[in-house]
Scaffold this motif. Structure first.
Motif: not given
Length: 433
Positions: A318, A320-321, A323-324, A327, A367, A415, A418-419
């Motif tokens: 995903s 999200t995964a 980007l984590i 980061t 970002y 964060l 991203c949100l």
């Protein structure tokens, strides 16, 4: 040899070269040459020559030395002192009082220098002695300076955004526009943190003896007019569609020189020092960009980025995964390399992955710069920490400890975008419509 093994070999070679003290530009070029010679059938010499020649006369890259020169001129002029003097009367009664001079002073100077290190050096040279003399706590003096100086990387005209735009072939003007709201957001987070600390523990902030009438405040604000003219001339010409970033950079150098001369204290000797310093910095960045461009081309011949993107796509990670993971990766990498090196070292590998999952490259640029900002205040290679250590002589670990809350605030900024990606994408989309 399989693609993962090729990647590990080239990565190991790069790490070995960097660890042995070889220049970043040469390390990148040697790794690219190794990839071409051993893992492709391309004519390595021809590719090396054509890539260096083709990327050495980029029109977009012309803005880089000009913005650096503008910052160097301001660093040596009286305008930076005038900016501090003009802000003090307005901030003397705010929660946190003169600590906000670091936050807003850094934000203003970032808008005309484009450099995090230059921002930390200029504002720190003025504010640290003054705030120390007035009895402000060391941790907040150092923390607000280290954290707020990172805005030099984000608030346009940002040198690192120019580097990202050139390396990824994105519009520099759109990147500048996209950075405005995130820059204001981070500045607000920093100022809010200072205000909350002051409200929670009023004894931290010394009482102020001076009082300023409204007339005195407006009189002191006249010292901000030259900086306002410079910001308006440079940024306004870009956003108004009157000039490209390169044209605006040339205008900025002319305005900075004229204003520095008219403000007094500027000389031909200082101008020569500014030109030489800007030349050294520009040559260093240009060489790194050439090495990164060659590495990117050589990786294309080996097929690694394409295969890596396909591998990431097959994993069905995903956004999200991904980007984590990125980061964490960038924070670790930023502990050992400066921000520009992080950008140019990783874009040729990361951008295919980012494109594969559908992330907007303009959003990703903002970002990436915010994450790189975090690395500016993380030891052992936090450039802002080194600059402040040179100014104050204080142990770098004490400075890093003072800057840690601002590291967390930058993480909060990541964060938030991203949100709510509209924080980054709203202005470029609105300006294009």
């Amino acid at each position: 040899m399989s693609d993962p093994m090729i990647g590990l070999v080239l990565l190991g070679l790069l790490m070995a070269l960097l660890a042995s003290g070889v220049w970043v530009a040469i390390s990148l070029s040697l790794v690219g040459l190794t990839g071409l010679v051993f893992f492709s059938n391309a004519p390595s010499g021809l590719v090396l020559a054509s890539t260096f020649w083709g990327h050495s006369h980029s029109w977009a890259l012309t803005a880089l030395p000009l913005f650096i020169l503008m910052g160097e001129i301001l660093l040596r002029s009286r305008m930076s002192d005038d900016m501090f003097t003009g802000l003090v009367p307005w901030l003397s009664r705010a929660p946190g009082r003169l600590l906000h001079v670091n936050v807003f002073g850094c934000a203003i100077f970032a808008a005309v220098s484009g450099s995090s290190a230059a921002t930390a050096a200029t504002i720190g040279r003025m504010s640290v002695p003054e705030l120390t003399k007035r009895g402000y706590p060391e941790s907040l003096i150092l923390g607000t300076l280290a954290g707020s100086a990172t805005l030099g990387l984000l608030i346009p005209p940002s040198i690192i955004l120019i580097v990202y735009g050139v390396a990824t072939e994105q519009s520099i003007a759109r990147l500048f526009i996209a950075a405005i709201i995130p820059g204001i957001m981070l500045m607000t987070l920093f100022a809010s943190y200072v205000a909350v600390r002051a409200w929670m523990n009023p004894d931290l902030i010394p009482a102020i003896d001076e009082t300023f009438s409204l007339r005195e405040k407006f009189r002191s604000s006249r010292r901000l007019i030259p900086v306002a003219l410079l910001i308006g001339g440079v940024i306004g010409s870009i956003y108004g569609g009157l000039a490209s970033p390169t044209d605006a950079a040339a205008l900025g150098v002319v305005l900075a020189t004229v204003l520095a001369w008219t403000s007094g204290g500027f000389s031909w000797k200082l101008f020569g020092e500014a030109v030489m310093s800007a030349t050294r910095t520009s040559c260093m960045i240009a060489l790194i960009l050439l090495g990164a461009a060659f590495l990117s081309v050589s990786m294309g011949f080996t097929g690694l980025p394409r295969n890596l993107a396909a591998w990431i796509s097959d994993m069905n990670l995903s956004i999200t995964a991904l980007l984590i993971a990125l980061t964490i990766f960038f924070i670790i990498l930023g502990c050992f390399l400066d921000g520009i090196s992080v950008i140019v070292l990783t874009t040729s590998i990361i951008m295919p992955m980012v494109s594969a999952v559908g992330i907007d490259p303009i959003w990703f640029g903002i970002y990436l710069v915010i994450v790189v900002e975090m690395s500016q205040i993380t030891p052992p290679v936090g450039f802002n920490l080194f600059v402040i250590q040179g100014l104050t002589g204080i142990d770098i670990l004490r400075i890093a400890k003072a800057a840690f809350p601002f590291f967390l605030l930058l993480l909060l900024g990541v964060l938030l975008i991203c949100l709510f990606p509209q924080i980054v994408t709203f202005l470029p989309t609105y300006m294009a419509s």
